[in-house]
Design an enzyme around this catalytic site. Sequence first.
Site, PDB file in Angstrom:
ATOM      1  N   LEU B 145       0.820  -1.213   0.000  1.00  0.00           N
ATOM      2  CA  LEU B 145       0.000   0.000   0.000  1.00  0.00           C
ATOM      3  C   LEU B 145       0.858   1.269   0.000  1.00  0.00           C
ATOM      4  O   LEU B 145       1.822   1.388   0.758  1.00  0.00           O
ATOM      5  CB  LEU B 145      -0.913   0.020   1.227  1.00  0.00           C
ATOM      6  CG  LEU B 145      -2.034  -1.030   1.245  1.00  0.00           C
ATOM      7  CD1 LEU B 145      -2.770  -0.994   2.586  1.00  0.00           C
ATOM      8  CD2 LEU B 145      -3.030  -0.802   0.096  1.00  0.00           C
ATOM      9  N   CYS B 146       0.454   2.199  -0.824  1.00  0.00           N
ATOM     10  CA  CYS B 146       1.151   3.490  -0.917  1.00  0.00           C
ATOM     11  C   CYS B 146       1.279   4.163   0.444  1.00  0.00           C
ATOM     12  O   CYS B 146       2.334   4.703   0.784  1.00  0.00           O
ATOM     13  CB  CYS B 146       0.375   4.392  -1.877  1.00  0.00           C
ATOM     14  SG  CYS B 146       0.860   6.125  -1.857  1.00  0.00           S
ATOM     15  N   PHE B 147       0.199   4.103   1.222  1.00  0.00           N
ATOM     16  CA  PHE B 147       0.208   4.840   2.487  1.00  0.00           C
ATOM     17  C   PHE B 147       1.014   4.131   3.579  1.00  0.00           C
ATOM     18  O   PHE B 147       1.164   4.657   4.680  1.00  0.00           O
ATOM     19  CB  PHE B 147      -1.220   5.147   2.950  1.00  0.00           C
ATOM     20  CG  PHE B 147      -1.827   6.298   2.190  1.00  0.00           C
ATOM     21  CD1 PHE B 147      -1.593   7.598   2.584  1.00  0.00           C
ATOM     22  CD2 PHE B 147      -2.580   6.084   1.046  1.00  0.00           C
ATOM     23  CE1 PHE B 147      -2.108   8.680   1.877  1.00  0.00           C
ATOM     24  CE2 PHE B 147      -3.103   7.143   0.328  1.00  0.00           C
ATOM     25  CZ  PHE B 147      -2.866   8.456   0.737  1.00  0.00           C
TER      26      PHE B 147
END
Lengths: 131, 286
Positions: B145-147
């Site tokens: 996940l990017c976050f």
Amino acid sequence: MSISPEQLRYLESHEWAYVSDQAAGVVTIGISAFAVEQLTDLVFMALPKVGQEVSAGAEFGEVESVKAVSPMYSPVSGTVVEVNSGLVDRLESLNVDPYNDGWIMKVKMSDSSDLAGLLDWVSYKHQCDHA
Amino acid sequence: MERRGVVVVDPPLSGIINMEKDDALLANATPDSPIVVRLYRWSEPTLSLGHFQEIEGRSEVAGLENASWVRRRTGGGAILHDFELTYSVVIPDVGDKVLKGHSESLYRSVHLTLADELRRLGWDANLSEECTCSTSPNRNSEPFLCFSRRSPVDLLVGPYKIMGSAQRRTSKGLLQHGSLLLRHSPLTPGLAGLLDIERTRGADMRGESTRVVFAGRRVAGPVEMTSTDVPAGQSVIDRGEELLATESVHSGQHESDLHSLSFWVELLTSVLKRSVETEVRCRWES
């Protein structure tokens, strides 16, 4: 034999070409140190396949840096005869030596006059210095 | 040279349509096309994968097994679009092939400008200045996940990443995607959104420093931005108001402003316009 950037011809979009087998009309292709520096941390590269036809100025693959995906353009037209397939697993070699260990593909040219349209080192360096 | 710009605020759409719209903006860009700033949401929680990511990677995150998904043209990690606001910026190339790769200055500019606004509102917002990126043999060594990832220009509030951006450059121009995480999703409860995070100090929501006034903030420049009409009753704003009003974690006067999606649409639009104008003037036009 080690290749130096002064020996190469360039596209404005930072791909280089080197005639590695004059008799067979084969050109080795990669991306310049300036491109690698601009891309910063490389995380992936989508390479062409042997036998694939490429066209001068057209996209032949993609490179992903930390968060950006960018195309790579072929300096010449022809057929891909060899790919540096191990490069994907050691992209750091592009930071160390993009002109030798970091070569990307070899293309058998279909029209050697494509080379005449490329920038020489002086012109390319001038472009980078004024970027 | 004068360049035109347009701001589009779309109603919530499916992942496929959202990505098709951005792809079309880039594919059809010409040197005469306007710069487009687009803000949008998603009609259902949707996972968007970075261009080279494999969907199998979602198995590392519990709860995402059945989520709808779509692939972005831009790089980076996967984003679950739920209680968040997405933007895209398309800047047509005007014939320069100067830069390969990303133009870090654009997303640095967007993130710095938003960080400044968030600090005015009382949040401890800063750029990450750290990186989980790697040139190791396995590109999947980064979190899916990017976050959950960190790159130096990601926007953090305290330890939490609340905005990330990614780009794609083609011969037609530059596409930048970004996501402002407003609230955590039940599907990714470990990722805090902005409104889940306590502000470190109060902010006077009535004060000029915390208001967004396009006319007063606008930097005079070559990019002329105009807003398009949003169809009444189906806008992102209408739906978002309901979503964000479900819960309040803050206390204090005028907190309701922070729970209005229209506030964030307006703020992010202002941030993007200013950042694009500055970037175009300093970089593309130089």
